[in-house]
Design a protein around this motif. Structure first.
Motif, short mmCIF file in Angstrom:
data_model
loop_
_atom_site.label_atom_id
_atom_site.label_comp_id
_atom_site.label_asym_id
_atom_site.label_seq_id
_atom_site.Cartn_x
_atom_site.Cartn_y
_atom_site.Cartn_z
N ARG A 13 -3.07 0.64 -9.34
CA ARG A 13 -3.91 0.62 -9.98
C ARG A 13 -4.37 0.02 -11.59
O ARG A 13 -5.77 0.05 -11.61
N PHE A 14 -4.11 -1.13 -11.39
CA PHE A 14 -4.74 -2.03 -11.84
C PHE A 14 -6.31 -2.86 -11.09
O PHE A 14 -7.21 -2.79 -11.62
N TYR A 15 -6.06 -2.92 -9.30
CA TYR A 15 -7.24 -2.97 -8.91
C TYR A 15 -8.23 -2.51 -8.94
O TYR A 15 -9.16 -2.46 -8.52
N ARG A 16 -7.59 -0.96 -9.20
CA ARG A 16 -8.65 0.59 -8.89
C ARG A 16 -9.49 -0.22 -10.30
O ARG A 16 -11.40 0.61 -10.19
N GLU A 17 -9.17 0.02 -11.86
CA GLU A 17 -9.03 -0.05 -12.84
C GLU A 17 -10.38 -1.36 -12.60
O GLU A 17 -11.24 -1.03 -13.15
N ARG A 18 -10.26 -2.14 -11.64
CA ARG A 18 -10.79 -3.89 -11.70
C ARG A 18 -12.19 -3.30 -10.88
O ARG A 18 -12.84 -4.37 -10.95
N LYS A 19 -11.88 -2.28 -10.29
CA LYS A 19 -13.58 -1.96 -9.36
C LYS A 19 -12.87 -3.00 -7.95
O LYS A 19 -14.25 -3.47 -7.84
N LEU A 20 -12.04 -3.53 -7.66
CA LEU A 20 -11.80 -4.17 -6.73
C LEU A 20 -11.80 -3.49 -5.48
O LEU A 20 -11.75 -3.47 -4.37
N GLY A 45 -13.50 -13.55 -9.26
CA GLY A 45 -14.04 -14.45 -8.35
C GLY A 45 -14.28 -13.26 -7.71
O GLY A 45 -15.06 -13.01 -6.24
N ILE A 46 -12.50 -12.45 -6.65
CA ILE A 46 -12.16 -11.77 -5.77
C ILE A 46 -12.93 -10.21 -5.89
O ILE A 46 -13.86 -9.32 -5.88
N ALA A 47 -13.54 -9.52 -7.41
CA ALA A 47 -14.11 -8.46 -7.41
C ALA A 47 -15.38 -9.41 -7.45
O ALA A 47 -16.78 -7.98 -7.09
N GLU A 48 -15.97 -10.44 -7.87
CA GLU A 48 -17.72 -10.41 -7.50
C GLU A 48 -17.78 -10.24 -5.68
O GLU A 48 -18.68 -9.92 -5.36
N LEU A 49 -17.25 -10.95 -5.33
CA LEU A 49 -17.00 -10.71 -3.54
C LEU A 49 -16.76 -8.96 -3.18
O LEU A 49 -18.04 -8.69 -2.67
N ALA A 50 -16.04 -8.36 -4.04
CA ALA A 50 -16.18 -6.89 -3.52
C ALA A 50 -16.63 -5.91 -4.23
O ALA A 50 -17.71 -5.30 -2.96
N GLU A 51 -17.86 -6.05 -4.85
CA GLU A 51 -19.19 -6.04 -5.48
C GLU A 51 -19.46 -6.20 -4.47
O GLU A 51 -21.20 -5.40 -3.78
N ALA A 52 -20.14 -7.76 -4.54
CA ALA A 52 -21.47 -8.04 -2.86
C ALA A 52 -20.98 -7.18 -1.34
O ALA A 52 -21.98 -6.24 -1.02
N PHE A 53 -19.79 -6.83 -1.25
CA PHE A 53 -19.50 -5.88 0.19
C PHE A 53 -19.87 -4.72 -0.07
O PHE A 53 -20.61 -3.78 0.40
N LEU A 103 -6.53 0.19 2.73
CA LEU A 103 -5.51 -1.03 2.80
C LEU A 103 -6.05 -2.94 2.98
O LEU A 103 -5.67 -3.14 3.31
N ALA A 104 -7.21 -2.26 4.22
CA ALA A 104 -7.74 -3.53 4.23
C ALA A 104 -7.78 -4.09 3.32
O ALA A 104 -8.26 -5.49 2.73
N ARG A 105 -8.74 -4.06 2.88
CA ARG A 105 -9.30 -4.33 1.18
C ARG A 105 -8.24 -4.59 0.86
O ARG A 105 -8.33 -5.82 0.06
N THR A 107 -6.54 -7.65 1.83
CA THR A 107 -7.89 -8.97 1.74
C THR A 107 -7.70 -9.98 0.37
O THR A 107 -7.42 -11.23 0.13
N ILE A 108 -7.36 -8.51 -0.35
CA ILE A 108 -6.86 -9.51 -1.80
C ILE A 108 -5.20 -10.21 -1.80
O ILE A 108 -5.94 -11.80 -2.52
#
Length: 216
Positions: A24-31, A67-75, A49-51, A54-55
């Motif tokens: 839930r936390f990852y989803r709220e952070r938009k990861l 930093g991971i959030a920035e990468l997720a947004e870029a992808f 699941l793959a995401r 990777t996290i």
């Protein structure tokens, strides 16, 4: 073709080795990209699941969630494979498919979210489902070799951006020559000649720079 699997939140968390609270936390952070909704039920798939895996791998290497959030947004907003390669566009370069873990192994310690986001912006990388696609095996091999020689990947990517600018200018120069002086010729037949000129001039330029460096 493998059947697409979907998971409810509890099953996805279990498969990813995390708690539902963490998910839930990852989803709220938009990861994670949004799940498919069916009434009040959220359905996740293998891409989610793959995401998550990777996290976890990036966190184990010491990267921050920011930093991971920035990468997720870029992808999520980056180009897909069709945009990167051009459907039906002939090329001499061979694309390479890698998992996130394989890409990280190529650039041990240098595959940071910031560098991966820069490679996405430059157009070296795109995503295709759970895989990452590099536009050129030759560029991938050279980049990883330069990193092994001690050159930071961030510097390699900055140099790649400058080389791209010069390469585009050279390609336009030769395309203009063909349009003006050989409009009836097949451009593909003249392509090796243009490449030979650029390679010879680069070789001579390197000789001059190395000679000047030796004198210094």
């Amino acid at each position: 073709m493998a059947e697409k699997r979907e998971y409810r939140m509890e099953e996805l968390a279990r498969l990813a080795g995390i708690t539902v609270r963490t998910l839930r936390f990852y989803r709220e952070r938009k990861l994670l990209p949004p799940p498919r909704r069916e009434g009040r039920i959220a359905w996740y798939d293998d891409h989610h699941l793959a995401r998550l895996r990777t996290i976890s791998a990036l966190l184990e290497r010491g990267h921050t969630l920011s930093g991971i959030a920035e990468l997720a947004e870029a992808f999520d907003h980056g180009r897909d494979v069709a945009d990167l390669l051009g459907v039906g566009t002939p090329t001499e370069e061979e694309p390479v498919r890698l998992t996130p873990e394989e890409l990280a192994a190529r650039f041990e310690g240098e595959a940071t979210p910031e560098n991966l986001a820069a490679a996405l912006e430059l157009g070296y990388l795109a995503t295709d489902g759970d895989e990452i696609v590099h536009i050129s095996r030759r560029l991938l091999d050279v980049s990883s070799a330069l990193v092994r020689e001690g050159i930071p990947l961030s510097a390699v990517l900055r140099a790649g951006a400058r080389v791209r600018e010069h390469a585009d200018a050279l390609a336009e120069l030769f395309a203009g020559l063909i349009r003006t002086h050989a409009p009836g010729q097949d451009p593909a037949r003249l392509r090796p000649l243009a490449k030979s000129v650029v390679e010879a001039e680069l070789s001579l330029a390197l000789d001059r720079r190395l000679r000047d460096h030796g004198r210094g």
